[in-house]
Design a protein around this motif. Structure first.
Motif, PDB file in Angstrom:
ATOM      1  N   ASP A 141      53.802   7.143  12.664  1.00  0.00           N
ATOM      2  CA  ASP A 141      54.805   6.565  13.208  1.00  0.00           C
ATOM      3  C   ASP A 141      55.429   6.128  14.219  1.00  0.00           C
ATOM      4  OD1 ASP A 141      55.983   6.258  10.820  1.00  0.00           O
ATOM      5  OD2 ASP A 141      57.795   7.307  10.769  1.00  0.00           O
ATOM      6  N   LEU A 142      55.245   7.571  15.493  1.00  0.00           N
ATOM      7  CA  LEU A 142      55.057   7.087  16.476  1.00  0.00           C
ATOM      8  C   LEU A 142      54.064   6.466  17.364  1.00  0.00           C
ATOM      9  CD1 LEU A 142      57.354  10.397  17.896  1.00  0.00           C
ATOM     10  CD2 LEU A 142      57.585   8.232  17.299  1.00  0.00           C
ATOM     11  N   MET A 143      53.067   6.692  16.642  1.00  0.00           N
ATOM     12  CA  MET A 143      50.999   6.691  17.370  1.00  0.00           C
ATOM     13  C   MET A 143      51.397   5.208  16.887  1.00  0.00           C
ATOM     14  SD  MET A 143      49.930  10.869  16.915  1.00  0.00           S
ATOM     15  CE  MET A 143      47.882  10.140  19.047  1.00  0.00           C
ATOM     16  N   ARG A 144      51.829   4.271  16.083  1.00  0.00           N
ATOM     17  CA  ARG A 144      51.349   3.254  16.012  1.00  0.00           C
ATOM     18  C   ARG A 144      52.331   1.939  16.787  1.00  0.00           C
ATOM     19  NH1 ARG A 144      52.404   1.184  10.497  1.00  0.00           N
ATOM     20  NH2 ARG A 144      51.829  -0.904  11.178  1.00  0.00           N
TER      21      ARG A 144
END
Lengths: 436, 436
Positions: free
Chosen positions: A152-155
């Motif tokens: 999620d975060l790396m998107r």
């Protein structure tokens, strides 16, 4: 002082600058006069030898080298084994659970600290976290509590910024008497990286803040569950949820797979192995905010939440443990940094603070980032006491220990020591810690 | 194109910028409308889950972590084993002597390439050179031939500069049809570091140039004795004799203990393991200047000494071999660079070049250095063809392969491919090399 004045007048660092080259010749002429040798800055500064016979052909030119090794993550040369972190237990403790190691700053060439020697600090060892199983939760005084996977975060959109990181305990052993031999020991709880991650404000905007929210608690997933309370304003201003450092994933000892990064603030608030963000209306007064990470004041009171690492600098060359080969031209080098902004000037003294001359700052000069400074000096072989003094864009001038002790009680291992730090050069060329 | 126009209008990257946050909400509103979901950019972009129960307490929070290990030079997490250099012999050769490996650019977060994954190229393996025994000689058309030890050199004044390094063969397998799967394979002969060393001009000034001097020969101490002829003007302008990269000594595979660094020029002229500098009045026409490192032209002639790496860019996220989890907001990211100066703009297309929109450039934007660009894109799930096009401060615009082929003969493994490079995204989310 005439010579230093003249030398420091040449401010351009550009190799295209004729002024710089003219300086070299000028510097040389003076040195040659003193030494009675052929006029050459290289003879004065570095003593290269005139060529008299062909170079030896060493075995590495007569043979094939090493093919690409199976393991495709490279390591430094075996001849650089001394350039490693220094573990704390060689001089403080041997139990290893709450521990730290220090960067070999005296060998660092530019502003980037290689991840392999980035300083580390942990309270219960370094966890090895599976990023597939790691979760970050945002809850407390928010409208929509949320939980994120690393995918999620790396998107999310991201930013990359160069910032120093300094432990509040950096230099705490050397307030009033010399305790450290090398700059690694005195200042090695300091490193610098380009950090990549998501501004925390963007995720808090997603979660939505409730009225009255004013502090934020950050909690680590390590065995110590390291926890700190941070003012909401700082979090919304520039807190970064970082997953990258110096072009790759965070190292485990630096918070893999996710850490908080609070630019310019003491290292321990940049919570590593970050798993929980709780929005609250007051600080929680954790152990690290009461029994630890507080500063004694002259009247017997203690200061809490002294977050900012104020303007500071240190000379890394020449520095403690080194030995100069003899009189001649030297380039004094070091780092300056400020948790309040950018470095605007560094002055250098070679006579124990009686006279100060401006050093040259090497670009890029970045916000809350290490800045490299250089100062050319002709050492005449007599005892010398060198030190640096940095100024930041708020106008703050790095203080002496005497100045600091007027507003702080210096008792034992006191943190936030950003005082001017001297090195002494003996006629033998040996460089020693000159804290009185 | 309305949405892309709107999104790319928000140029500020500052987390303090209310405009940026407003964009997030705007982006979200549109996506929510399409998806019929609760309005949230995080739901649209990254799908975080609302919190319904407490987080699991993983074993790494219930136990002590790893104490500081005896070896004090750190390594990445075991979960990052895929982030390694890629050796050439997996697809080109297996003899390993003249070989290269490629940087995993698709995983690089900022502009710094970690030394452990910095690309490498050698012609006779990697020598392991003892810095105590290494010598550098300067001779030929000079007034005073000189020989230097590494200690001599490291006493000189130095500079530290961020520069990319790119092999002239980078991307040569993908001119007219898709050969590479990942950006590491297509563009991985590219890396970036902060280099530390001495401007070559300063040492040549010491040696003193004779009248008529116009070229300089640089020779390596490796088994291949790699040698190149360089115009004197470039050497005096900005050639660096580098001993540091990214804060530490050069890695062996990158030229330890000393290499030439010619900012912006093809990698093979930045001679590694540097042992000899000979000043001459004409190029020597070495094998690497006749049989190798030359470019075919349309009329059957070949171009020699094509030194400069011209303006180029590539999208690293999303890129070949990746799979997008579904429609939604994405941040397209990549690198741009120019051997002629700084990057002034990068445009991104998501429809195969019919429309282009400006990307955001991440500071610092440095001379002949990788520059990170970002572009926010809402993917609707239909087939898309994405590419980037960079512009530098000379006004040069990164060309298409068609444009390049008007002035170059594209026959086989032709070097200096700086053309626009497309990736295709299938409805399944799979990303593939889209070179026609």
């Amino acid at each position: 002082m005439r010579d230093e004045l003249h030398e420091s007048d040449t401010r351009s660092e550009s190799p295209r600058s004729p002024g710089r080259r003219a300086f070299l010749r000028t510097g040389l002429a003076g040195a040659a006069l003193a030494a009675g040798a052929a006029a050459s800055v290289s003879r004065a500064a570095a003593e290269p030898t005139p060529v008299t016979e062909p170079l030896e052909i060493p075995e590495w030119t007569r043979t094939m080298g090493r093919p690409i090794p199976p393991e495709m993550y490279g390591m430094p040369s075996k001849y650089e084994v001394k350039v490693v972190r220094r573990r704390s237990d060689v001089f403080v403790n041997r139990q290893n659970w709450s521990d730290w190691s220090m960067s070999p700053l005296q060998y660092q060439h530019g502003i980037v600290t290689p991840n392999g020697v980035f300083f580390e600090r942990h309270h219960a060892g370094t966890p090895s976290i599976d990023p597939e199983r790691h979760r970050l939760v945002i809850h407390g005084m928010v409208k929509r509590p949320l939980v994120f996977t690393m995918s999620d975060l790396m998107r999310y959109p991201s930013v990359s910024r160069f910032h120093f990181l300094e432990c509040s305990g950096n230099t705490l052993t050397d307030w009033t008497k010399a305790a450290s031999t090398t700059v690694q020991q005195s200042h090695g709880l300091l490193s610098c990286a380009q950090w990549t991650g998501i501004p925390a404000a963007w995720l808090l905007d997603e979660a939505g803040l409730q009225p009255g929210a004013s502090w934020v608690i950050f909690e680590g997933a390590d065995g110590a569950v390291h926890t700190r309370s941070i003012p909401l304003q700082k979090v919304m201003d520039d807190a970064l949820l970082a997953y990258g450092m110096n072009g790759e994933a965070l190292r485990e000892e630096n918070g893999y797979p996710l850490r908080l990064l609070l630019p310019g603030w003491e290292g321990n608030v940049s919570v590593k192995w970050l798993r929980r963000i709780k929005v609250v209306d007051r600080p929680a007064f954790f152990r690290s905010e009461t029994a630890r990470y507080t500063d004694p004041l002259p009247g017997g009171k203690w200061r809490q939440f002294s977050f900012v690492m104020e303007c500071k600098s240190v000379i890394t060359y020449p520095s403690g443990g080194m030995k100069l080969p003899g009189p001649g031209l030297y380039e004094i080098r070091g780092f300056a940094w400020s948790g309040n902004g950018t470095i605007t000037a560094v002055d250098v003294t070679v006579d124990g603070g009686r006279h100060w001359q401006p050093a040259v700052l090497e670009p890029p000069i970045l916000d809350r980032c290490l800045t490299l400074f250089r100062y050319r000096w002709r050492w005449d072989g007599r005892p010398a006491k060198i030190a640096s003094r940095a100024v930041d864009n708020t106008g703050y001038v790095q203080p002496t220990v005497e100045e600091l002790s007027r507003v702080r009680a210096v008792t034992g291992f006191v943190q936030h020591h950003n005082g001017i730090f001297p090195w002494e050069i003996a006629p033998s060329g040996e460089v020693k810690n000159a804290v009185a």
